[in-house]
Design a protein around this motif. Structure first.
Motif, mmCIF file in Angstrom:
data_model
loop_
_atom_site.group_PDB
_atom_site.id
_atom_site.type_symbol
_atom_site.label_atom_id
_atom_site.label_comp_id
_atom_site.label_asym_id
_atom_site.label_seq_id
_atom_site.Cartn_x
_atom_site.Cartn_y
_atom_site.Cartn_z
ATOM 1 N N ARG A 1 0.812 -1.218 0.000
ATOM 2 C CA ARG A 1 0.000 0.000 0.000
ATOM 3 C C ARG A 1 0.846 1.270 0.000
ATOM 4 O O ARG A 1 0.403 2.306 -0.471
ATOM 5 N N VAL A 2 2.073 1.181 0.542
ATOM 6 C CA VAL A 2 2.932 2.372 0.542
ATOM 7 C C VAL A 2 3.896 2.371 -0.641
ATOM 8 O O VAL A 2 4.789 3.219 -0.719
ATOM 9 N N GLY A 3 3.721 1.408 -1.562
ATOM 10 C CA GLY A 3 4.475 1.473 -2.810
ATOM 11 C C GLY A 3 5.650 0.543 -2.965
ATOM 12 O O GLY A 3 6.399 0.650 -3.941
ATOM 13 N N LEU A 4 5.865 -0.398 -2.026
ATOM 14 C CA LEU A 4 6.951 -1.368 -2.182
ATOM 15 C C LEU A 4 6.383 -2.632 -2.818
ATOM 16 O O LEU A 4 5.494 -3.263 -2.260
ATOM 17 N N PRO A 5 6.886 -3.024 -3.991
ATOM 18 C CA PRO A 5 6.372 -4.240 -4.646
ATOM 19 C C PRO A 5 6.575 -5.477 -3.787
ATOM 20 O O PRO A 5 7.466 -5.520 -2.923
ATOM 21 N N ALA A 6 5.759 -6.492 -4.035
ATOM 22 C CA ALA A 6 5.869 -7.735 -3.272
ATOM 23 C C ALA A 6 7.270 -8.336 -3.398
ATOM 24 O O ALA A 6 7.795 -8.912 -2.445
ATOM 25 N N LEU A 7 7.895 -8.180 -4.566
ATOM 26 C CA LEU A 7 9.250 -8.698 -4.756
ATOM 27 C C LEU A 7 10.238 -7.987 -3.837
ATOM 28 O O LEU A 7 11.176 -8.608 -3.316
ATOM 29 N N GLY A 8 10.025 -6.693 -3.595
ATOM 30 C CA GLY A 8 10.878 -5.947 -2.679
ATOM 31 C C GLY A 8 10.719 -6.435 -1.247
ATOM 32 O O GLY A 8 11.702 -6.517 -0.492
ATOM 33 N N VAL A 9 9.491 -6.775 -0.856
ATOM 34 C CA VAL A 9 9.249 -7.325 0.479
ATOM 35 C C VAL A 9 9.961 -8.668 0.617
ATOM 36 O O VAL A 9 10.606 -8.949 1.637
ATOM 37 N N ALA A 10 9.856 -9.501 -0.430
ATOM 38 C CA ALA A 10 10.503 -10.818 -0.405
ATOM 39 C C ALA A 10 12.016 -10.688 -0.279
ATOM 40 O O ALA A 10 12.654 -11.420 0.486
ATOM 41 N N ALA B 1 6.592 -17.752 -1.558
ATOM 42 C CA ALA B 1 5.194 -18.168 -1.484
ATOM 43 C C ALA B 1 4.350 -17.176 -0.701
ATOM 44 O O ALA B 1 3.252 -16.804 -1.120
ATOM 45 N N ILE B 2 4.854 -16.737 0.452
ATOM 46 C CA ILE B 2 4.115 -15.773 1.273
ATOM 47 C C ILE B 2 3.889 -14.480 0.495
ATOM 48 O O ILE B 2 2.814 -13.872 0.567
ATOM 49 N N CYS B 3 4.888 -14.043 -0.260
ATOM 50 C CA CYS B 3 4.792 -12.785 -1.006
ATOM 51 C C CYS B 3 4.209 -12.971 -2.397
ATOM 52 O O CYS B 3 4.023 -11.990 -3.129
ATOM 53 N N ASN B 4 3.936 -14.229 -2.777
ATOM 54 C CA ASN B 4 3.366 -14.549 -4.088
ATOM 55 C C ASN B 4 4.216 -13.998 -5.230
ATOM 56 O O ASN B 4 3.719 -13.338 -6.141
ATOM 57 N N VAL B 5 5.524 -14.249 -5.152
ATOM 58 C CA VAL B 5 6.426 -13.872 -6.242
ATOM 59 C C VAL B 5 7.088 -15.131 -6.772
ATOM 60 O O VAL B 5 7.152 -16.150 -6.088
ATOM 61 N N ASP B 6 7.575 -15.059 -8.004
ATOM 62 C CA ASP B 6 8.217 -16.195 -8.629
ATOM 63 C C ASP B 6 9.539 -16.493 -7.932
ATOM 64 O O ASP B 6 10.378 -15.604 -7.748
ATOM 65 N N VAL B 7 9.731 -17.760 -7.537
ATOM 66 C CA VAL B 7 10.922 -18.123 -6.765
ATOM 67 C C VAL B 7 12.202 -17.896 -7.564
ATOM 68 O O VAL B 7 13.232 -17.483 -7.028
ATOM 69 N N PHE B 8 12.138 -18.123 -8.887
ATOM 70 C CA PHE B 8 13.321 -17.935 -9.720
ATOM 71 C C PHE B 8 13.622 -16.450 -9.913
ATOM 72 O O PHE B 8 14.781 -16.040 -10.000
#
Length: 465
Positions: free
Chosen positions: A140-149, A433-440
């Motif tokens: 919500r504050v603009g960090l993509p899920a990949l950045g969280v991962a 998985a938690i962040c729903n991003v591609d593992v590769f």
């Protein structure tokens, strides 16, 4: 020089480079891994039928090893679906929304929290604790899920696990192998752990911000809900007071889990199991209160959705995990006892061979320990090769007359960052998985920062020896 390298070792090396190459080219590696498994099996056994069977057996072995991780991720996702569907999630994250105001703050706050929790309980339960609550806030504050991962992975499975200052499982293994006191290895590892951590996380943050500015990484406004595939469709079934009650109850329950972990000294799989069981309890309680007479059926529906998500995410990873497990104890269990009797496993044999063919100097010793650690980490378990790193460090330190603790710590850090880890699908899977991003994609995103971090840390180690 220990075990003589045979065809199996060279086939494994070739396919390691092929897998890395295909990942860099953003191509899927499942077929490459399956071919690698088959060639290793037929080279070892000479039997076509047994080699074909080994492919299937390697998948069973990988699934068995990963099952607890698949299960806890599926349960966390199932719980997250009911929280999002009822709107409880929105009430829960509202306090964090005031604390985390932008993408940069989200990256560092989530990372540091992940590191602190991982020091006490190891990263797997920390991923489950933080992911479901803080991921929507970050998006919500603009960090993509990949950045969280990336933040969770580098701070948790990187900094916290490679140092392991509190639980001390990693330094105990390396110290015992090197014949050193644990305290000496920990003391030597402190400057190296923080050098590696600071360099890697800053470099990763720079690349994230750069790609966000270029538009390569984007955040969709509904990504947080889209991740779970649901919206607040059941929000009207609970009153605001009920939502507030559950929004308070859930952190309290997880807080009690943290207290129980500390009092009962639960770590790793035991701690993860406690988090998973609590998540099931929360799922059942909220579903029954929300849906009343339909609660029984809805509970099953949410669990099915969670398992579908879990196996969908883990499906592409099982072949690559199956291949990497062959580098360690998995070879004998999957294919059979076909390695030389003195073998310590394919990746450990490669590490020993490397240590015996390089000339001796402080610079070469540091580079070799980093390489040995990275090679032994390629089996997907950072802990399987750190005893070897401690043994090799002792050999070099004896010849050089100093630097045993520093070399031991360097090998430990390299092995865990690679295999424990941030590059091989042992620890990347739950975060992805938690962040729903591609593992590769997460592995590719980590590759350059981790490589730069290892180079800088190795140079620092040269001066500390």
């Amino acid at each position: 020089m220990g075990v003589e390298l045979i065809a199996l070792h060279w086939i494994y090396v070739v396919f390691i480079f092929l897998i890395i190459g295909f990942m860099v080219m953003r191509r899927d590696t499942s077929l490459i891994c399956i071919i690698g498994i088959f060639l290793l099996a037929i080279t070892a056994t000479g039997s076509l039928s047994q080699s074909v069977s080994s492919i299937f057996n390697s998948f069973i072995f990988a699934i068995t090893e990963l099952l607890s991780t698949i299960l806890v991720i599926s349960i966390i996702v199932a719980m997250s679906r009911i929280l999002t569907s009822t709107g409880i999630n929105d009430v829960m994250i509202s306090p964090f929304s005031k604390l985390i105001r932008n993408a940069s703050m989200a990256y560092w706050v989530i990372g540091i929290l992940m590191m602190v929790i991982s020091w006490f309980f190891w990263p797997s339960p920390a991923v489950a604790l933080l992911g479901a609550v803080l991921l929507p806030v970050a998006i919500r504050v603009g960090l993509p899920a990949l950045g969280v991962a990336v933040a969770m992975n580098l701070f948790g499975h990187g900094i916290a696990l490679s140092g392991d200052f509190i639980i001390q499982a990693a330094p105990k293994l390396t110290a015992d192998a090197a014949g050193l006191p644990v305290s000496e290895v920990i003391q030597a590892s402190i400057p190296l752990v923080f050098t590696m951590g600071i360099v890697t996380t800053i470099v990763a943050f720079y690349f994230l911000k750069r790609d966000m500015k270029r538009g390569i990484l984007k955040v969709e406004s509904l990504e947080g809900n889209a991740m779970l595939g649901v919206t607040g469709e059941d929000s009207s079934l609970l009153t605001l007071n009920q939502k507030r009650f559950f929004a308070l109850l859930i952190p309290v329950l997880f807080g009690l889990d943290v207290a129980a972990m500390s009092i009962l000294k639960l770590q790793g799989g035991d701690a993860t199991a406690l988090i998973g069981g609590t998540s099931i309890f929360i799922l059942i309680l909220i579903t029954l209160i929300t849906h009343k007479n339909k609660g029984l059926e809805k509970t099953t529906t949410y669990l099915i959705d969670g398992f579908q998500f879990g196996f969908k995410v883990f499906g592409p990873v099982i072949p690559i995990a199956a291949f990497f497990y062959l580098g360690d104890s998995g070879f004998a269990k999957i294919i059979g006892e076909y390695l030389p009797q003195a073998s310590q496993g394919i990746v450990n044999d490669l590490g020993v061979a490397l240590a015996h063919v390089v000339p001796l100097s402080e610079q070469v010793a540091a580079i070799t320990l980093t390489s040995v650690g990275a090679i032994t980490g390629l089996d997907g378990s950072g802990f399987s090769g750190i005893s070897l790193a401690g043994s090799v460090a002792t050999l070099f330190a004896t010849a050089l007359g100093s630097g045993a603790a520093t070399l031991t710590a360097l090998g430990q850090i390299s092995a865990i960052w690679v295999g424990g880890g941030t590059l091989v699908p042992w620890a990347i899977i739950p975060v992805a998985a938690i962040c729903n991003v591609d593992v590769f994609e997460l592995a590719r995103r980590n590759l350059l920062p981790v490589t730069i971090g290892l180079i800088v840390t190795t140079i620092v180690a040269m001066f500390l020896m």
